[in-house]
Design an enzyme around this catalytic site. Sequence first.
Site, mmCIF file in Angstrom:
data_model
loop_
_atom_site.group_PDB
_atom_site.id
_atom_site.type_symbol
_atom_site.label_atom_id
_atom_site.label_comp_id
_atom_site.label_asym_id
_atom_site.label_seq_id
_atom_site.Cartn_x
_atom_site.Cartn_y
_atom_site.Cartn_z
ATOM 1 N N ARG A 1 16.153 -3.853 5.201
ATOM 2 C CA ARG A 1 17.119 -4.156 4.032
ATOM 3 C C ARG A 1 16.799 -3.515 2.881
ATOM 4 N NH1 ARG A 1 16.634 -7.796 7.307
ATOM 5 N NH2 ARG A 1 14.658 -7.488 7.302
ATOM 6 N N THR A 2 15.526 -3.358 2.440
ATOM 7 C CA THR A 2 15.465 -2.934 0.951
ATOM 8 C C THR A 2 15.439 -1.226 1.068
ATOM 9 O OG1 THR A 2 13.727 -4.322 0.628
ATOM 10 C CG2 THR A 2 13.769 -2.533 -1.026
ATOM 11 N N LYS B 1 -3.520 13.213 6.089
ATOM 12 C CA LYS B 1 -4.585 14.172 5.956
ATOM 13 C C LYS B 1 -5.244 13.748 4.754
ATOM 14 C CE LYS B 1 -0.697 17.335 6.805
ATOM 15 N NZ LYS B 1 -0.068 18.595 6.340
ATOM 16 N N ARG C 1 7.663 1.570 -1.860
ATOM 17 C CA ARG C 1 7.090 0.219 -1.286
ATOM 18 C C ARG C 1 5.603 0.582 -0.925
ATOM 19 N NH1 ARG C 1 9.594 -4.019 2.934
ATOM 20 N NH2 ARG C 1 10.609 -4.602 0.824
ATOM 21 N N HIS D 1 8.510 -7.951 -6.096
ATOM 22 C CA HIS D 1 9.741 -7.350 -5.358
ATOM 23 C C HIS D 1 10.878 -7.429 -6.250
ATOM 24 C CE1 HIS D 1 12.025 -5.597 -2.512
ATOM 25 N NE2 HIS D 1 11.802 -6.631 -1.433
HETATM 26 N N1 CP Z 1 13.917 -8.356 1.880
HETATM 27 C C1 CP Z 1 13.179 -7.439 2.193
HETATM 28 O O1 CP Z 1 12.384 -6.931 1.376
HETATM 29 O O2 CP Z 1 13.345 -6.670 3.558
HETATM 30 P P1 CP Z 1 12.780 -5.585 4.158
HETATM 31 O O3 CP Z 1 11.368 -5.662 4.310
HETATM 32 O O4 CP Z 1 13.468 -5.448 5.399
HETATM 33 O O5 CP Z 1 13.167 -4.540 2.973
#
Ligand code: CP
Length: 302
Positions: free
Chosen positions: A51-52, A80, A101, A129
């Site tokens: 999603r993100t 590496k 991320r 998040h």
């Molecule tokens: N909600 C969320 O962070 O989903 P993902 O891990 O799929 O990005």
Amino acid sequence: MKNKSLVSITDFSKSDYLKILELAENYEHNPVGNMLAGKVIATLFFEPSTRTRLSFESAVNKMGGRIIGFSDSNSSSVTKGETLYDTIKIVCNYCDLIVMRHPLEGSARFASEIASVPVINAGDGANQHPTQTLLDLYSIKKTQGKLDNLTIYMVGDLKYGRTVHSLLMAMSQFNTTFHFISPEELKMPEEYRILLRSLGLKFYEHKDFTDIIAEADIIYMTRVQKERFSDPIEYERTKNAYVLKDKMLTYTKENLRILHPLPRVNEIDQDVDVNPKAYYFTQALNGVYIRQAIISSILGLN
Ligand code: CP
């Protein structure tokens, strides 16, 4: 927010959040075509995401920008031995904004301190998040018509779940009453309970999940993460303790909506999906509008 990084939900004020929600609503109802023409956004995902990453990339595409980056650090020079420091220093040369991320808590803050372009934290370990939180706020406001004076039940992994930590911090500014439902091993960390006490907000902790949700405006489900348990027997004992089923929603409020940052494993039975109170798939769609609003605000385009 112009030219600033978004690492923690505390980086911006309540009025900044409210402006983002307004802007997202505008993008939802009045799509924009070419606002990001000539802009390059780097998405660096050192951890898996559906999603993100895809909603950020969808947001950029809808606004006419370009995406570079990786969805798997195994395809980058990290394999590496390249450090995060060097990776960020290099990627800054190629883009106007970094979305990152990373599994390490604090990595996004570190990246924002060394980057010459703004950094958006798309999840750093169990820490924060913030863009998920903004789409959660948007979803709550859309479904409840307000953010103030709501009752939120948070269920599942409240210890390591970065989404619940960010959401608690944001909703604590709106006179929220919280209910926490988790096994002992995964209870909400003390620092967040201290925060709520200091603000004089009510919160209640439960071990059981049946017959206590009648007052809920929002139930925020999360996955109980097997990998977090030191004792596998304890995981086996609790893994099905927090499964939401359609029949549990019979005596709940009309305005109740079920949210989940997703992915789910088995904590929401599929029979809930067709209940009008299930909102998690639309919640994920809202992520596109919110990320459009965040990107355009940070790039100073509105
Ligand atoms: N909600 C969320 O962070 O989903 P993902 O891990 O799929 O990005």
